[in-house]
Each structure stands twice: as structure tokens, then as C-alpha cells.
Design a protein around this motif. Structure first.
Motif, PDB file in Angstrom:
ATOM      1  N   HIS A 269       0.796  -1.294   0.199  1.00 38.11           N
ATOM      2  CA  HIS A 269      -0.191  -0.024   0.012  1.00 38.11           C
ATOM      3  C   HIS A 269       0.930   1.209  -0.052  1.00 38.11           C
ATOM      4  O   HIS A 269       0.774   1.814  -1.062  1.00 38.11           O
ATOM      5  CB  HIS A 269      -0.978  -0.017   1.060  1.00 38.11           C
ATOM      6  CG  HIS A 269      -2.090  -1.088   1.129  1.00 38.11           C
ATOM      7  ND1 HIS A 269      -2.740  -1.457   0.015  1.00 38.11           N
ATOM      8  CD2 HIS A 269      -2.161  -2.481   1.888  1.00 38.11           C
ATOM      9  CE1 HIS A 269      -3.394  -2.605   0.208  1.00 38.11           C
ATOM     10  NE2 HIS A 269      -2.892  -3.020   1.376  1.00 38.11           N
ATOM     11  N   HIS A 290       1.711  -1.738  -4.818  1.00 35.64           N
ATOM     12  CA  HIS A 290       0.576  -0.531  -5.082  1.00 35.64           C
ATOM     13  C   HIS A 290      -0.682  -0.988  -5.565  1.00 35.64           C
ATOM     14  O   HIS A 290      -0.591  -2.050  -6.381  1.00 35.64           O
ATOM     15  CB  HIS A 290       1.194   0.241  -6.188  1.00 35.64           C
ATOM     16  CG  HIS A 290       0.133   1.381  -6.686  1.00 35.64           C
ATOM     17  ND1 HIS A 290      -0.521   2.053  -5.736  1.00 35.64           N
ATOM     18  CD2 HIS A 290      -0.147   2.045  -7.738  1.00 35.64           C
ATOM     19  CE1 HIS A 290      -1.437   3.029  -6.328  1.00 35.64           C
ATOM     20  NE2 HIS A 290      -1.116   2.917  -7.561  1.00 35.64           N
ATOM     21  N   PRO A 292      -4.053  -0.087  -6.270  1.00 32.10           N
ATOM     22  CA  PRO A 292      -5.176   1.218  -6.409  1.00 32.10           C
ATOM     23  C   PRO A 292      -6.455   0.811  -6.120  1.00 32.10           C
ATOM     24  O   PRO A 292      -7.195   1.385  -5.449  1.00 32.10           O
ATOM     25  CB  PRO A 292      -4.726   1.450  -7.722  1.00 32.10           C
ATOM     26  CG  PRO A 292      -4.155   0.435  -8.406  1.00 32.10           C
ATOM     27  CD  PRO A 292      -3.126  -0.341  -7.247  1.00 32.10           C
ATOM     28  N   ASN A 295      -7.170   0.096  -2.649  1.00 32.07           N
ATOM     29  CA  ASN A 295      -7.296   1.418  -1.757  1.00 32.07           C
ATOM     30  C   ASN A 295      -8.470   2.344  -2.038  1.00 32.07           C
ATOM     31  O   ASN A 295      -8.984   2.925  -1.160  1.00 32.07           O
ATOM     32  CB  ASN A 295      -5.958   2.397  -2.287  1.00 32.07           C
ATOM     33  CG  ASN A 295      -4.777   1.777  -1.738  1.00 32.07           C
ATOM     34  OD1 ASN A 295      -3.550   1.886  -2.503  1.00 32.07           O
ATOM     35  ND2 ASN A 295      -4.852   0.784  -0.684  1.00 32.07           N
ATOM     36  N   ALA A 303      -2.304   6.381  -3.516  1.00 32.87           N
ATOM     37  CA  ALA A 303      -0.786   6.435  -3.021  1.00 32.87           C
ATOM     38  C   ALA A 303      -0.183   7.185  -4.014  1.00 32.87           C
ATOM     39  O   ALA A 303      -0.397   7.834  -5.188  1.00 32.87           O
ATOM     40  CB  ALA A 303      -0.251   4.978  -3.246  1.00 32.87           C
ATOM     41  N   THR A 305       2.095   7.490  -6.265  1.00 31.45           N
ATOM     42  CA  THR A 305       3.009   6.558  -7.330  1.00 31.45           C
ATOM     43  C   THR A 305       3.959   7.462  -7.845  1.00 31.45           C
ATOM     44  O   THR A 305       5.122   7.146  -8.215  1.00 31.45           O
ATOM     45  CB  THR A 305       2.086   5.858  -7.879  1.00 31.45           C
ATOM     46  OG1 THR A 305       0.950   5.040  -7.662  1.00 31.45           O
ATOM     47  CG2 THR A 305       2.951   4.547  -9.021  1.00 31.45           C
ATOM     48  N   VAL A 315       8.624  -0.260  -7.322  1.00 34.02           N
ATOM     49  CA  VAL A 315       7.104  -0.241  -6.978  1.00 34.02           C
ATOM     50  C   VAL A 315       6.656  -1.176  -8.029  1.00 34.02           C
ATOM     51  O   VAL A 315       6.858  -1.211  -9.232  1.00 34.02           O
ATOM     52  CB  VAL A 315       6.393   1.182  -7.383  1.00 34.02           C
ATOM     53  CG1 VAL A 315       4.884   1.121  -7.284  1.00 34.02           C
ATOM     54  CG2 VAL A 315       6.899   2.174  -6.516  1.00 34.02           C
ATOM     55  N   ALA A 337      -4.085   2.097 -11.777  1.00 32.57           N
ATOM     56  CA  ALA A 337      -2.774   2.856 -11.335  1.00 32.57           C
ATOM     57  C   ALA A 337      -2.748   4.238 -12.059  1.00 32.57           C
ATOM     58  O   ALA A 337      -2.376   5.435 -11.618  1.00 32.57           O
ATOM     59  CB  ALA A 337      -1.550   2.065 -11.412  1.00 32.57           C
TER      60      ALA A 337
END
Length: 451
Positions: A269, A290, A292, A295, A303, A305, A315, A337
Motif C-alpha cells: 500500500h 501498489h 489502487p 485502496n 498512493a 505513485t 514499485v 494505477a
């Protein structure tokens, strides 16, 4: 027997990020032996299986860097809750899982991942009910059945409700129990060879469900046995408030105090990192998974990114647990993302090609696979051939944009370690319809068990 994939649009992800229109890839055994801009010699074609990739895009296999496979049989519950509310609602249900339920859940989840282009997946399993049986073996057997490369983690929790944590007492263990089980898991399952189909990492659950002593002991064991470390971090504001109240610092500052930064560590995360934390991650090469969609589903935030990548933080992408991402399609995470990064950073915040790179090379770096993530001679033959000539994608001139921004396309064929795991949009090693029925039954049984 060798395999030739020809006439496809090839996204190599090599050092030059070459893309070949109408190129060919030659696979011998479990390894890519040649990448050609055009056709291969007739002499080689005569002794190979030739796959016509006309209308398709060929990419490296996608790599999933965070999941909770057991949650596949608890999807759709607590759909409108915060993270902490969601966890306290679901922990009593998860307390009833056993090895049969986990095997069914993992088979369903990994099968679905394979149908979205995933060829390598990790899993963060940290719920071990006392009478549950061998849950790690249950999911490893599921991965073998589906045919994906698998990097599960032996997770853990030692901070229960009575001690101020979130999980019920029935699913936490003592540090001695955890260390014994973690060491045994490495000895039994971890394969350090370059083309390993099974590797193990160690993964205490989160700062609010484990003690500092467990984090320190796990880091020491992992480095002694040369395996990687994983946990959740900086997912929600609630977590930041928790570490501030209990430890007087940010989540990452706390992890630094217990030895949890470095190139062998990846965090799931990382939504709520400030500039200082990002600089620390970059300096220590601690990586981020990550996630997304999850989240957004839990309202955790978006995040940073673009800032993580600009700083040089490794990542990758993850679908996260099925109970916080009912879709769980890995290619969709590349799409999300892009969307999330642009929603906060503008239209140039993340390109389609960078998103695809996160799903391939990024994931390989996060999990420590130097021989995955790109289509190059000598790399392992984990490949996905996607059809882009159907109604959903035809007419989109840029194949990468079609792949990342369009719907998840059907898979003509995918290979893991040179073996076919998806063909014509169907799993080759397990029956999806049978698994679906088993998943439905396991869900009903688990809910009934929880009352």
C-alpha cells in the motif's frame, strides 16, 4: 520441443524498452532463447510449435505483489466499511477457515489471476486458526494445480484484542510458535534456484496486529535464511494515528526502529507516506506493492505513485485481498494505477507504458526475480499473448493503450516456465466451472460456521 510466437506486437520491456510489430519470440524449454524483429528461419520453424499472434500483443507475464488468497471465499462482505470496521467484521469469519477452505479459495483466486495475465503471484497469509490445519501447504498445492509461479509468505499475528490489537485471540500465535512455523516453512518449501516455482517470504501482518518483538525476530530469521520480508504499511490514516499514539512516530519511522527497511523488504500500500518517508524508501531501496483498486474500495486514499517512482523507489502492483477487491484482475490494476495517478497528478502523472512496466519489471524487482519481467534471451518463459482484434479493442491504434486503458482482453495463450496455463481464454490445468461451485459451497459453509 520449442515454441515460436510470431506476428504479434511484442512489448519486450528490455533495457531499450523495444516494441516490435510483427516480431517473433522463440522459447526452448522454460527459457526464452531468441527475440526477433520479423520471422525466424524456416529451419527452426520446422521443429517447433508455431503460434500465430496476428491480432495479438505479447507481454511479459504480469506479477502480483500483494494478495490474500483465503479471502476469495469472503468477497462482498462489509462492502461499505472503513478498513478497521471491515477487519473487525471479517476476523470472526476468517477465524473459521481450514485447509480445505483455503485450498478452494486459493485455487479460485489464482485461477482468476491467471485469466487476467498473472503468471507470478505472492500471497500474504497471516490467519492461522488453531484447528485450521496446514494452510500454507493448502495454497501451495493450489498454485501447483493452476500452474502459476508462487511466492507465498508465512504471515503472523501475535497482538490480539485483549492486548490492544484487532484480531481475535483464536487466530494469533506466540512468537515461539511463529518462529518455529516460519523456519519450518522455509525449510520445506523455499527453492532458491533461479527458475524456482515456489519461494517463501516472511510477513507479520501489520503494525497494529503484531508486536515489535515479533517484527525484530522475523527480520533476524529472514536475513539468516536469506528470504524476503513483507507487511502492510501506511495504508490508512487510522494506521498513522495508531503508530503516532503508540510509538510516537510515523509508520515507516517505527519500521526503521525494528530493522524493517532495505532491499529485501516490500510494503503493501504505502498510501500515506510523506516526503521524508519516500526519501527513506528510496535510500534503502525498500519496495512498495501498489494496490489502487483496494485502496479505492476501502477509501484508504491514493498512493503517491509518481513521487515514489521519481525518487527511485521500486514499485509493483498488487490486487490485494479478494475481500477488498472483488474483481482481482491484475491487468486492471495497471489501468487503475493510471487513473488514480492522473486523478490527483494530472494527465501526465503516469503513462500507460509505465503502468505496464509496474505490472511486469516492477513486480519482478519488488519480489527479487532478476529473470522475470521482460522478454529477452535467457529470461524465463513467463509470457502472455492477449487478443486485441475483438470489438472491445479493435480500432485502437496503440496496442499498449488498448491493453492498459481498455477492458481486460481475452488471453489467447499464456505460459509459465514454458508451460501453457491459459489457452483460448480458458484455464488448461483446472476446471473453472468446478472451482466456481466449490467456492460457492465454501463461502456458504464458512458463513454458516460463523453464525
Amino acid at each position: 520441443m520449442s515454441t515460436i510466437i510470431e506476428n504479434a506486437y511484442i512489448v519486450t520491456m528490455d533495457a531499450g524498452r523495444r516494441e516490435l510489430r510483427g516480431g517473433s519470440v522463440v522459447v526452448v524449454g522454460n527459457t526464452i532463447s531468441a527475440v526477433v524483429d520479423g520471422a525466424v528461419d524456416d529451419e527452426l520453424r520446422d521443429t517447433a510449435e508455431v503460434i500465430d499472434g496476428t491480432g495479438c500483443i505479447l507481454t511479459p507475464g504480469l506479477i502480483n505483489t500483494h494478495h490474500h488468497l483465503y479471502q476469495w471465499i469472503t468477497r462482498g462482505l462489509a462492502a461499505d466499511h472503513t478498513l478497521f470496521q471491515w477487519l473487525t467484521t471479517l476476523y470472526p469469519i476468517w477465524a473459521g477457515i481450514d485447509e480445505e477452505a483455503v485450498n478452494v479459495a486459493a485455487t479460485g483466486a489464482l485461477g482468476w489471476l491467471a485469466l487476467s495475465g498473472c503468471t507470478t503471484s505472492t500471497d500474504h497469509h497471516y490467519v492461522f486458526p488453531k484447528e485450521g490445519g496446514d494452510l500454507l501447504a493448502a495454497e501451495i498445492l493450489a498454485a501447483h494445480a493452476v500452474g502459476v509461479r508462487f511466492h507465498p509468505t508465512r504471515g503472523s499475528m501475535d497482538l490480539s484484542e485483549k492486548d490492544g490489537g484487532l484480531p481475535p485471540d483464536s487466530v494469533v500465535e506466540t512468537i515461539d510458535q511463529i518462529m518455529t512455523a516460519s523456519s519450518a516453512a522455509i525449510s520445506r518449501w523455499h527453492d532458491p534456484s533461479p527458475d524456482a516455482m515456489i519461494k517463501i517470504a516472511l510477513a507479520p501482518c501489520s503494525p497494529f496486529s503484531v508486536t515489535a518483538d515479533l517484527l525484530r525476530a522475523t527480520a533476524e530469521l529472514a536475513r539468516e535464511r536469506n528470504v524476503r520480508l513483507h507487511t502492510h504499511l501506511a495504508e490508512t490514516v487510522d494506521e498513522s494515528d495508531y503508530t503516532a499514539e503508540h510509538f510516537g512516530c510515523t509508520p515507516l519511522e517505527y519500521m526503521e526502529t525494528v530493522g524493517w527497511v532495505g532491499p529485501d523488504v516490500w510494503f503493501a500500500h504505502g498510501v500515506h507516506f510523506d516526503d521524508k518517508a519516500i526519501a527513506t524508501l528510496a535510500a534503502t531501496q525498500s519496495a512498495i506493492a501498489h494496490c489502487p483498486t483496494s485502496n479505492a474500495r476501502l477509501g484508504a486514499g491514493i498512493a503517491r505513485t509518481r513521487d515514489l517512482l521519481a525518487a527511485g523507489v521500486p514499485v509493483g502492483l498488487g490486487v490485494d485481498g479478494s475481500a477488498s477487491n472483488e474483481s482481482c484482475r491484475l491487468l486492471e490494476e495497471a489501468h487503475q494505477a493510471v487513473m488514480m495517478a492522473r486523478a490527483v497528478g494530472g494527465p501526465t502523472a503516469l503513462t500507460t507504458r509505465t503502468a505496464l512496466e509496474l505490472a511486469t519489471l516492477g513486480g519482478a524487482e519488488v519480489l527479487g526475480y532478476g529473470n522475470l519481467g521482460s522478454i529477452e534471451p535467457g529470461k524465463l518463459a513467463d509470457l502472455v499473448l492477449w487478443r486485441l482484434d475483438g470489438l472491445g479493442h479493435s480500432g485502437i491504434a496503440d496496442p499498449v493503450a488498448a491493453l492498459v486503458l481498455g477492458d481486460v482482453p481475452p488471453i489467447e495463450r499464456s505460459w509459465v516456465n514454458g508451460e501453457v496455463v491459459v489457452s483460448g481464454g480458458r484455464l488448461t490445468r483446472v476446471d473453472a466451472e468446478v472451482i466456481a461451485a466449490q467456492v460457492a459451497a465454501a463461502h456458504s459453509a464458512l458463513i454458516a460456521k460463523a453464525g
